[in-house]
Design an enzyme around this catalytic site. Structure first.
Site, PDB file in Angstrom:
ATOM      1  N   ASN A   7       0.876  -1.168   0.000  1.00 42.16           N
ATOM      2  CA  ASN A   7       0.000   0.000   0.000  1.00 42.16           C
ATOM      3  C   ASN A   7       0.916   1.222   0.000  1.00 42.16           C
ATOM      4  OD1 ASN A   7      -1.819   2.016   0.469  1.00 42.16           O
ATOM      5  ND2 ASN A   7      -2.780   1.056   2.241  1.00 42.16           N
ATOM      6  N   LYS A  14       3.398   0.791   3.088  1.00 39.02           N
ATOM      7  CA  LYS A  14       2.977  -0.188   4.091  1.00 39.02           C
ATOM      8  C   LYS A  14       2.990  -1.540   3.397  1.00 39.02           C
ATOM      9  CE  LYS A  14      -0.258   2.680   6.655  1.00 39.02           C
ATOM     10  NZ  LYS A  14      -1.642   3.056   6.641  1.00 39.02           N
ATOM     11  N   ARG A  89      -2.713  -2.145  -3.387  1.00 38.94           N
ATOM     12  CA  ARG A  89      -3.939  -1.381  -3.162  1.00 38.94           C
ATOM     13  C   ARG A  89      -3.924  -0.196  -4.121  1.00 38.94           C
ATOM     14  NH1 ARG A  89      -5.874   2.373   1.854  1.00 38.94           N
ATOM     15  NH2 ARG A  89      -7.955   2.695   1.016  1.00 38.94           N
ATOM     16  N   HIS A 178     -13.207   2.583   0.087  1.00 39.81           N
ATOM     17  CA  HIS A 178     -13.207   1.569   1.163  1.00 39.81           C
ATOM     18  C   HIS A 178     -13.903   0.283   0.705  1.00 39.81           C
ATOM     19  CE1 HIS A 178     -13.135   4.904   4.507  1.00 39.81           C
ATOM     20  NE2 HIS A 178     -11.913   4.466   4.286  1.00 39.81           N
ATOM     21  N   HIS A 206     -17.886   1.872   7.930  1.00 34.10           N
ATOM     22  CA  HIS A 206     -16.424   1.855   8.104  1.00 34.10           C
ATOM     23  C   HIS A 206     -16.037   3.190   8.728  1.00 34.10           C
ATOM     24  CE1 HIS A 206     -12.195   0.786   6.876  1.00 34.10           C
ATOM     25  NE2 HIS A 206     -12.108   2.058   7.206  1.00 34.10           N
ATOM     26  N   LEU A 207     -15.736   3.171  10.028  1.00 35.68           N
ATOM     27  CA  LEU A 207     -15.450   4.410  10.751  1.00 35.68           C
ATOM     28  C   LEU A 207     -14.012   4.382  11.261  1.00 35.68           C
ATOM     29  CD1 LEU A 207     -18.753   4.463  12.895  1.00 35.68           C
ATOM     30  CD2 LEU A 207     -18.401   5.375  10.597  1.00 35.68           C
ATOM     31  N   ARG A 239     -11.847  15.489   7.705  1.00 35.06           N
ATOM     32  CA  ARG A 239     -12.642  15.861   6.520  1.00 35.06           C
ATOM     33  C   ARG A 239     -14.072  16.210   6.930  1.00 35.06           C
ATOM     34  NH1 ARG A 239     -11.290  10.556   3.217  1.00 35.06           N
ATOM     35  NH2 ARG A 239      -9.297  10.349   4.283  1.00 35.06           N
ATOM     36  N   GLU A 332     -14.681  -0.268  15.459  1.00 36.60           N
ATOM     37  CA  GLU A 332     -14.308  -1.486  16.182  1.00 36.60           C
ATOM     38  C   GLU A 332     -14.104  -1.244  17.672  1.00 36.60           C
ATOM     39  OE1 GLU A 332     -10.812  -3.114  14.205  1.00 36.60           O
ATOM     40  OE2 GLU A 332     -11.784  -2.719  12.286  1.00 36.60           O
ATOM     41  N   GLU A 383      -7.982  -5.121   5.725  1.00 40.42           N
ATOM     42  CA  GLU A 383      -7.849  -4.745   4.318  1.00 40.42           C
ATOM     43  C   GLU A 383      -6.660  -5.421   3.645  1.00 40.42           C
ATOM     44  OE1 GLU A 383      -8.597  -0.538   5.312  1.00 40.42           O
ATOM     45  OE2 GLU A 383      -9.675  -0.455   3.423  1.00 40.42           O
TER      46      GLU A 383
HETATM   47  P1  ADP Z   1      -7.386   4.618   9.004  1.00 43.25           P
HETATM   48  O1  ADP Z   1      -8.643   5.108   8.368  1.00 43.25           O
HETATM   49  O2  ADP Z   1      -6.247   5.591   8.901  1.00 43.25           O
HETATM   50  O3  ADP Z   1      -7.034   3.185   8.683  1.00 43.25           O
HETATM   51  P2  ADP Z   1      -8.172   3.586  11.600  1.00 43.25           P
HETATM   52  O4  ADP Z   1      -9.153   2.637  11.034  1.00 43.25           O
HETATM   53  O5  ADP Z   1      -6.984   3.040  12.310  1.00 43.25           O
HETATM   54  O6  ADP Z   1      -7.707   4.674  10.572  1.00 43.25           O
HETATM   55  O7  ADP Z   1      -8.992   4.520  12.629  1.00 43.25           O
HETATM   56  C1  ADP Z   1      -8.418   5.595  13.300  1.00 43.25           C
HETATM   57  C2  ADP Z   1      -9.447   6.131  14.302  1.00 43.25           C
HETATM   58  O8  ADP Z   1      -9.800   5.081  15.204  1.00 43.25           O
HETATM   59  C3  ADP Z   1      -8.961   7.298  15.139  1.00 43.25           C
HETATM   60  O9  ADP Z   1      -9.975   8.256  15.282  1.00 43.25           O
HETATM   61  C4  ADP Z   1      -8.712   6.648  16.496  1.00 43.25           C
HETATM   62  O10 ADP Z   1      -8.913   7.543  17.540  1.00 43.25           O
HETATM   63  C5  ADP Z   1      -9.780   5.585  16.510  1.00 43.25           C
HETATM   64  N1  ADP Z   1      -9.440   4.548  17.487  1.00 43.25           N
HETATM   65  C6  ADP Z   1      -8.439   3.654  17.438  1.00 43.25           C
HETATM   66  N2  ADP Z   1      -8.416   2.901  18.562  1.00 43.25           N
HETATM   67  C7  ADP Z   1      -9.425   3.351  19.340  1.00 43.25           C
HETATM   68  C8  ADP Z   1      -9.939   2.996  20.628  1.00 43.25           C
HETATM   69  N3  ADP Z   1      -9.392   2.022  21.348  1.00 43.25           N
HETATM   70  N4  ADP Z   1     -11.006   3.674  21.090  1.00 43.25           N
HETATM   71  C9  ADP Z   1     -11.570   4.659  20.374  1.00 43.25           C
HETATM   72  N5  ADP Z   1     -11.141   5.048  19.175  1.00 43.25           N
HETATM   73  C10 ADP Z   1     -10.089   4.401  18.651  1.00 43.25           C
END
Ligand code: ADP
Length: 400
Positions: A7, A14, A89, A178, A206-207, A239, A332, A383
């Site tokens: 990636n 990565k 990717r 995504h 997907h958050l 964003r 998650e 992913e």
């Molecule tokens: P990306 O879209 O860059 O792959 P991720 O899927 O790793 O990002 O998500 C990053 C977000 O997830 C950040 O807002 C981070 O604060 C949140 N996050 C990661 N671990 C936790 C946790 N244990 N509790 C709450 N939020 C978390």
């Protein structure tokens, strides 16, 4: 069979190396700050973690470093010929790709063509492909597109209500992103529930740093919140997501800003960061909100509200709902966000079990109550593993 997944970002690479027999990760790592004064390299294997600071001038040097680290000093492979394929990717496949594909000159030309639509992503993805072809010339290279899963979205959902000629001339339409994640978690949810994905109406959220939400019917994406670019839809780490487009013209005039300056605001200074003024990181915002910071609390509320609003819209689009899935770093981990999102959605048949919600892994990810008509699940997205699977399937189908 071993598959290397790459990636490639503008200043980072990565990677993960998988043994596909048991889908085990042999090595994973990242090089960051490529081209800067010092770069960082970190790799994790069964032997432990390595972290180094060194000079990596460009992506070719970066990939060479990765390949060396995989095989040198009793590395995870003896020879590069053990790598059966490389999966890349690629963010934007435009209208040309509905599935993953072996990379040849035509594919490279298409990815180049879509660089105008994804200027931050496709050019570095292409560099990764070219460098990888140079260093592993006899190894098949496969492109796995973020947009591919969304190519089933109907015209009604992907055409914007602007002059149609702009779509014809410039390809301005909803593409969605995504895709690998939405596809994977929807199938995994069906598997966990012991149902066929084709008989379920699913909404996947997907958050993460980037956030998007997808409506899936009969296993196919029929609408998604990211659009022409990954800026549309939900508010994200930095964003804005959906706004009234007139705000752009208003800011330009009132703040005397160029279009570039406004683009920067909407992409880098908005979302959770912009509202809270604290951080783009959900954990920091939660801490501040708990300590009484009003804007941090507001950022949390807005985030959950906007996800809820899309769930309502997509339930309407799907004609009902059977499964709601949360994934990504926030989806998650942030149980309080899941809880806020689901509050008030009982009318749709969503009932969250708050105890399960705090510990989804104990319940195979199912966090709804036994009698909840809609099943709510938390599924960690993988992913890189999905890209490896797609890569394997693609080279197998070419061989057969
Ligand atoms: P990306 O879209 O860059 O792959 P991720 O899927 O790793 O990002 O998500 C990053 C977000 O997830 C950040 O807002 C981070 O604060 C949140 N996050 C990661 N671990 C936790 C946790 N244990 N509790 C709450 N939020 C978390």
């Amino acid at each position: 069979m071993k598959i290397l997944v790459i990636n490639c970002g503008s200043s980072s690479i990565k990677y993960s190396l998988f043994d596909m027999e048991e889908e085990t990760t042999l090595a994973e790592g990242v090089i960051e700050k490529i081209g800067e004064e010092y770069s960082t390299f970190s790799q994790k294997t069964a032997e432990g973690k390595v972290k180094k600071r060194l000079v990596v001038r460009d992506h070719k040097e970066g990939l060479q470093l990765i390949l060396n680290s995989l095989k040198d000093n009793g590395g995870v492979i003896k020879d590069l010929s053990e790598i059966s394929a490389v999966g890349h990717r690629v963010v934007h496949g435009g209208n040309d790709f509905v599935e993953s594909t072996i990379i040849d000159e035509d594919v490279i030309r298409s990815i180049e063509k879509y660089a105008a639509l994804a200027p931050l992503h496709n050019p570095p993805n292409l560099i990764g492909i070219k460098v990888s072809k140079d260093l592993l010339p006899d190894t098949p290279q496969v492109a796995v597109f973020d947009t591919a899963f969304h190519q089933t979205i109907p015209e009604t959902a992907y055409i914007y209500a602007i002059p149609y000629e702009l779509y014809e001339k410039h390809g301005i339409r909803r593409y969605g992103f995504h895709g690998t994640s939405h596809r994977y978690v929807s199938r995994k949810a069906a598997e966990i529930l012991g149902r066929k994905v084709s008989e379920l109406r699913i909404i996947t959220c997907h958050l993460g740093n980037g956030c998007s939400i997808t409506a899936i019917k009969q296993g196919r994406s029929i609408d998604t919140s990211m659009g022409f670019t990954p800026l549309e839809g939900l508010p994200m780490g930095t964003r804005s997501g959906d706004i009234d487009p007139s705000i752009i013209f208003f800011i330009a005039e009132q703040e005397n800003l160029s279009l570039k300056g406004i683009e920067e605001i909407l992409n880098k200074k908005s979302g959770l960061l912009g509202v809270s003024g604290v951080s783009n990181d959900m954990r920091e915002i939660k801490k501040e909100a708990d300590a009484g910071n009003r804007r941090a609390r507001l950022a949390l509320e807005i985030f959950a509200y906007r996800v809820k609003k899309y769930i309502g819209a997509y339930a309407a689009v799907l004609g009902g709902l059977d499964v709601l899935v949360f994934t990504g770093g926030i989806g998650e981990n942030a149980y309080y966000i899941r809880s806020k999102i689901c509050q008030g959605l009982e009318f749709l048949g969503i009932r969250l079990d708050e105890d399960r919600n705090k510990d989804p892994a104990k319940w195979q990810g199912v966090i709804s109550t036994e009698d909840s008509r809609v099943k709510v699940l938390v599924i960690p997205t993988r992913e890189d593993l999905i890209i490896a699977r797609e890569t394997l399937e693609t080279i197998k189908s070419k061989a057969s």
